[in-house]
Design a protein around this motif. Structure first.
Motif, PDB file in Angstrom:
ATOM      1  N   GLU A  64      -5.511  12.774 -13.993  1.00 50.93           N
ATOM      2  CA  GLU A  64      -4.272  12.208 -13.450  1.00 50.93           C
ATOM      3  C   GLU A  64      -3.114  13.188 -13.571  1.00 50.93           C
ATOM      4  O   GLU A  64      -2.287  13.300 -12.664  1.00 50.93           O
ATOM      5  CB  GLU A  64      -3.948  10.889 -14.142  1.00 50.93           C
ATOM      6  CG  GLU A  64      -4.905   9.780 -13.744  1.00 50.93           C
ATOM      7  CD  GLU A  64      -4.746   8.503 -14.557  1.00 50.93           C
ATOM      8  OE1 GLU A  64      -4.027   8.526 -15.587  1.00 50.93           O
ATOM      9  OE2 GLU A  64      -5.354   7.496 -14.164  1.00 50.93           O
ATOM     10  N   LYS A 121     -11.260   0.291  -5.999  1.00 56.87           N
ATOM     11  CA  LYS A 121      -9.940   0.524  -6.595  1.00 56.87           C
ATOM     12  C   LYS A 121      -9.380   1.875  -6.151  1.00 56.87           C
ATOM     13  O   LYS A 121      -8.202   1.986  -5.822  1.00 56.87           O
ATOM     14  CB  LYS A 121     -10.035   0.476  -8.109  1.00 56.87           C
ATOM     15  CG  LYS A 121      -8.685   0.611  -8.798  1.00 56.87           C
ATOM     16  CD  LYS A 121      -8.824   0.684 -10.300  1.00 56.87           C
ATOM     17  CE  LYS A 121      -8.874  -0.698 -10.877  1.00 56.87           C
ATOM     18  NZ  LYS A 121      -8.852  -0.703 -12.357  1.00 56.87           N
ATOM     19  N   ALA A 122     -10.219   2.900  -6.112  1.00 51.38           N
ATOM     20  CA  ALA A 122      -9.761   4.233  -5.706  1.00 51.38           C
ATOM     21  C   ALA A 122      -9.290   4.235  -4.262  1.00 51.38           C
ATOM     22  O   ALA A 122      -8.291   4.879  -3.922  1.00 51.38           O
ATOM     23  CB  ALA A 122     -10.887   5.250  -5.890  1.00 51.38           C
ATOM     24  N   SER A 123      -9.991   3.512  -3.396  1.00 48.70           N
ATOM     25  CA  SER A 123      -9.600   3.495  -1.985  1.00 48.70           C
ATOM     26  C   SER A 123      -8.239   2.835  -1.793  1.00 48.70           C
ATOM     27  O   SER A 123      -7.509   3.162  -0.861  1.00 48.70           O
ATOM     28  CB  SER A 123     -10.660   2.791  -1.136  1.00 48.70           C
ATOM     29  OG  SER A 123     -10.717   1.426  -1.456  1.00 48.70           O
ATOM     30  N   ARG A 124      -7.877   1.915  -2.694  1.00 42.81           N
ATOM     31  CA  ARG A 124      -6.568   1.265  -2.596  1.00 42.81           C
ATOM     32  C   ARG A 124      -5.449   2.143  -3.137  1.00 42.81           C
ATOM     33  O   ARG A 124      -4.314   2.005  -2.741  1.00 42.81           O
ATOM     34  CB  ARG A 124      -6.581  -0.049  -3.380  1.00 42.81           C
ATOM     35  CG  ARG A 124      -7.349  -1.130  -2.689  1.00 42.81           C
ATOM     36  CD  ARG A 124      -7.136  -2.457  -3.407  1.00 42.81           C
ATOM     37  NE  ARG A 124      -8.335  -3.232  -3.323  1.00 42.81           N
ATOM     38  CZ  ARG A 124      -8.967  -3.790  -4.347  1.00 42.81           C
ATOM     39  NH1 ARG A 124      -8.496  -3.670  -5.552  1.00 42.81           N
ATOM     40  NH2 ARG A 124     -10.066  -4.465  -4.170  1.00 42.81           N
ATOM     41  N   THR A 125      -5.760   3.019  -4.076  1.00 44.96           N
ATOM     42  CA  THR A 125      -4.716   3.802  -4.724  1.00 44.96           C
ATOM     43  C   THR A 125      -4.468   5.145  -4.057  1.00 44.96           C
ATOM     44  O   THR A 125      -3.476   5.790  -4.362  1.00 44.96           O
ATOM     45  CB  THR A 125      -5.053   4.041  -6.207  1.00 44.96           C
ATOM     46  OG1 THR A 125      -6.288   4.737  -6.298  1.00 44.96           O
ATOM     47  CG2 THR A 125      -5.115   2.729  -6.966  1.00 44.96           C
ATOM     48  N   ILE A 126      -5.338   5.567  -3.182  1.00 41.65           N
ATOM     49  CA  ILE A 126      -5.138   6.852  -2.508  1.00 41.65           C
ATOM     50  C   ILE A 126      -4.169   6.663  -1.352  1.00 41.65           C
ATOM     51  O   ILE A 126      -4.381   5.843  -0.474  1.00 41.65           O
ATOM     52  CB  ILE A 126      -6.477   7.426  -1.985  1.00 41.65           C
ATOM     53  CG1 ILE A 126      -7.398   7.724  -3.159  1.00 41.65           C
ATOM     54  CG2 ILE A 126      -6.237   8.674  -1.155  1.00 41.65           C
ATOM     55  CD1 ILE A 126      -8.780   8.153  -2.771  1.00 41.65           C
ATOM     56  N   ASP A 127      -3.121   7.441  -1.366  1.00 41.53           N
ATOM     57  CA  ASP A 127      -2.124   7.395  -0.292  1.00 41.53           C
ATOM     58  C   ASP A 127      -2.499   8.435   0.767  1.00 41.53           C
ATOM     59  O   ASP A 127      -1.939   9.526   0.831  1.00 41.53           O
ATOM     60  CB  ASP A 127      -0.730   7.667  -0.855  1.00 41.53           C
ATOM     61  CG  ASP A 127       0.355   7.557   0.205  1.00 41.53           C
ATOM     62  OD1 ASP A 127       0.046   7.117   1.336  1.00 41.53           O
ATOM     63  OD2 ASP A 127       1.505   7.922  -0.101  1.00 41.53           O
ATOM     64  N   ARG A 143      -0.981  14.708 -10.439  1.00 37.81           N
ATOM     65  CA  ARG A 143       0.491  14.687 -10.405  1.00 37.81           C
ATOM     66  C   ARG A 143       1.051  16.092 -10.183  1.00 37.81           C
ATOM     67  O   ARG A 143       1.990  16.279  -9.412  1.00 37.81           O
ATOM     68  CB  ARG A 143       1.053  14.087 -11.702  1.00 37.81           C
ATOM     69  CG  ARG A 143       0.959  12.581 -11.767  1.00 37.81           C
ATOM     70  CD  ARG A 143       1.786  12.016 -12.914  1.00 37.81           C
ATOM     71  NE  ARG A 143       1.381  12.507 -14.224  1.00 37.81           N
ATOM     72  CZ  ARG A 143       0.412  11.987 -14.971  1.00 37.81           C
ATOM     73  NH1 ARG A 143      -0.267  10.945 -14.531  1.00 37.81           N
ATOM     74  NH2 ARG A 143       0.125  12.486 -16.151  1.00 37.81           N
TER      75      ARG A 143
END
Length: 117
Positions: free
Chosen positions: A104, A14-20, A108
């Motif tokens: 989080e 999940k983390a690898s998908r959310t990191i831009d 931000r």
């Protein structure tokens, strides 16, 4: 797979998908920072790959009959009974819910600093 190992692998995916990664890379201006960022990304990818492969597979079941032929039923049955009586407690994560909102908010804030910079 143990509950904790499976959970770690799921979180890593999940983390690898959310990191831009590409978005962050565009914010980097110095060559040294680019090298450090590339090193961070490589390290993350290596750990993520390890988590996905190592902890996402169920262990091979024990072939008790194989050992009975070579060792004998009595001793193997004793080991099998002991093995099956072992209970591994499930990991209950009480820390993440406490710190996730703080983390989080920090991310931000850092991203806002990069964008405003």
């Amino acid at each position: 797979m143990s509950g904790a190992g499976k959970k770690v692998a799921e979180v890593a995916v999940k983390a690898s998908r959310t990191i831009d990664w590409d978005g962050m890379a565009k914010l980097i201006v110095s060559d040294e920072a680019r090298r450090e960022f590339a090193s961070l990304r490589r390290a993350f990818d290596e750990v993520n790959t390890t988590l996905q492969t190592k902890f996402s597979q169920e262990p091979e079941p024990i072939n008790w009959e194989y050992y009975r032929k070579g060792i004998g039923s009595r001793l193997v049955d004793m080991y099998k009974e002991a093995y099956e009586s072992v209970e591994i407690p499930k990991y209950v994560d009480t820390v993440t819910p406490q710190y996730k909102p703080k983390f989080e908010a920090l991310v931000r804030t850092i991203m806002k600093l990069f964008i405003d910079w």
